[in-house]
Design an enzyme around this catalytic site. Sequence first.
Site, PDB file in Angstrom:
ATOM      1  N   CYS A   4      -3.623 -17.187  84.528  1.00 60.87           N
ATOM      2  CA  CYS A   4      -4.210 -16.924  85.778  1.00 60.87           C
ATOM      3  C   CYS A   4      -3.547 -15.900  86.448  1.00 60.87           C
ATOM      4  CB  CYS A   4      -4.465 -17.855  86.706  1.00 60.87           C
ATOM      5  SG  CYS A   4      -4.911 -17.307  88.449  1.00 60.87           S
ATOM      6  N   CYS A   7      -2.282 -16.618  90.039  1.00 61.04           N
ATOM      7  CA  CYS A   7      -0.991 -17.393  89.841  1.00 61.04           C
ATOM      8  C   CYS A   7       0.047 -16.721  89.592  1.00 61.04           C
ATOM      9  CB  CYS A   7      -1.432 -18.629  88.816  1.00 61.04           C
ATOM     10  SG  CYS A   7      -2.542 -19.832  89.173  1.00 61.04           S
ATOM     11  N   ASP A  30      -4.907  -5.392  97.988  1.00 56.96           N
ATOM     12  CA  ASP A  30      -5.785  -5.292  97.102  1.00 56.96           C
ATOM     13  C   ASP A  30      -5.511  -3.940  96.189  1.00 56.96           C
ATOM     14  OD1 ASP A  30      -8.957  -6.690  96.201  1.00 56.96           O
ATOM     15  OD2 ASP A  30      -8.554  -4.802  95.264  1.00 56.96           O
ATOM     16  N   HIS A  46      -3.600 -23.241  92.048  1.00 59.97           N
ATOM     17  CA  HIS A  46      -4.752 -22.812  91.352  1.00 59.97           C
ATOM     18  C   HIS A  46      -6.023 -23.633  91.596  1.00 59.97           C
ATOM     19  CE1 HIS A  46      -6.880 -20.621  88.544  1.00 59.97           C
ATOM     20  NE2 HIS A  46      -7.489 -21.720  88.333  1.00 59.97           N
ATOM     21  N   HIS A  97      -9.579 -17.523  90.747  1.00 66.34           N
ATOM     22  CA  HIS A  97      -8.708 -17.910  91.556  1.00 66.34           C
ATOM     23  C   HIS A  97      -9.038 -18.126  93.006  1.00 66.34           C
ATOM     24  CE1 HIS A  97      -3.957 -19.154  92.476  1.00 66.34           C
ATOM     25  NE2 HIS A  97      -4.757 -18.963  93.745  1.00 66.34           N
ATOM     26  N   HIS A  99      -9.850 -16.653  96.407  1.00 59.53           N
ATOM     27  CA  HIS A  99      -9.154 -15.717  97.300  1.00 59.53           C
ATOM     28  C   HIS A  99     -10.159 -15.349  98.356  1.00 59.53           C
ATOM     29  CE1 HIS A  99     -11.177 -13.843  94.006  1.00 59.53           C
ATOM     30  NE2 HIS A  99     -11.361 -12.769  94.700  1.00 59.53           N
ATOM     31  N   HIS A 101     -10.903 -12.213 100.930  1.00 55.28           N
ATOM     32  CA  HIS A 101     -10.685 -10.548 101.247  1.00 55.28           C
ATOM     33  C   HIS A 101     -10.600 -10.597 102.728  1.00 55.28           C
ATOM     34  CE1 HIS A 101     -12.010  -9.063  97.070  1.00 55.28           C
ATOM     35  NE2 HIS A 101     -12.470 -10.295  96.994  1.00 55.28           N
TER      36      HIS A 101
END
Length: 113
Positions: A4, A7, A30, A46, A97, A99, A101
């Site tokens: 990943c 990860c 990002d 994860h 995974h 996340h 933003h």
Amino acid sequence: MDNCLFCKIAAGQIPSDKVYEDDSVYAFRDINPQAPVHILVIPRKHIPSLDGIGDASDQELASCLRAIRTIAGQEGLNHGYRVVSNCGPDACQSVPHLHFHILGGTQMADRMA
Ligand code: AMP
């Protein structure tokens, strides 16, 4: 999880522009920013997406939200910011995974889709 991307970023195996970390959360800029401030906040554990939060503790999930607030303060986003979590193919999630933003530093459109 072995293969990943996020990860590996959280583990320091792939470089990132870190803005925050604690025991359960890692956050970094990002690589393809969509706003003047564009930061990704991830749990170290994860979890593939919001659909998988049954495998996360309330503490891990709350830590992500608290980190978002902390980072917004660090980044001086005093006029607001947007938080987005793409979940699954209809939302064009590209990294499996979980996340969040954080987008800010500009006036954003008043529609999200
Ligand atoms: P999503 O499309 O919601 O899954 O978001 C994945 C995000 O990860 C995108 O905005 C990518 O630009 C970002 N991204 C992919 N690889 C990296 C990387 N190595 N470092 C930082 N951001 C990345």
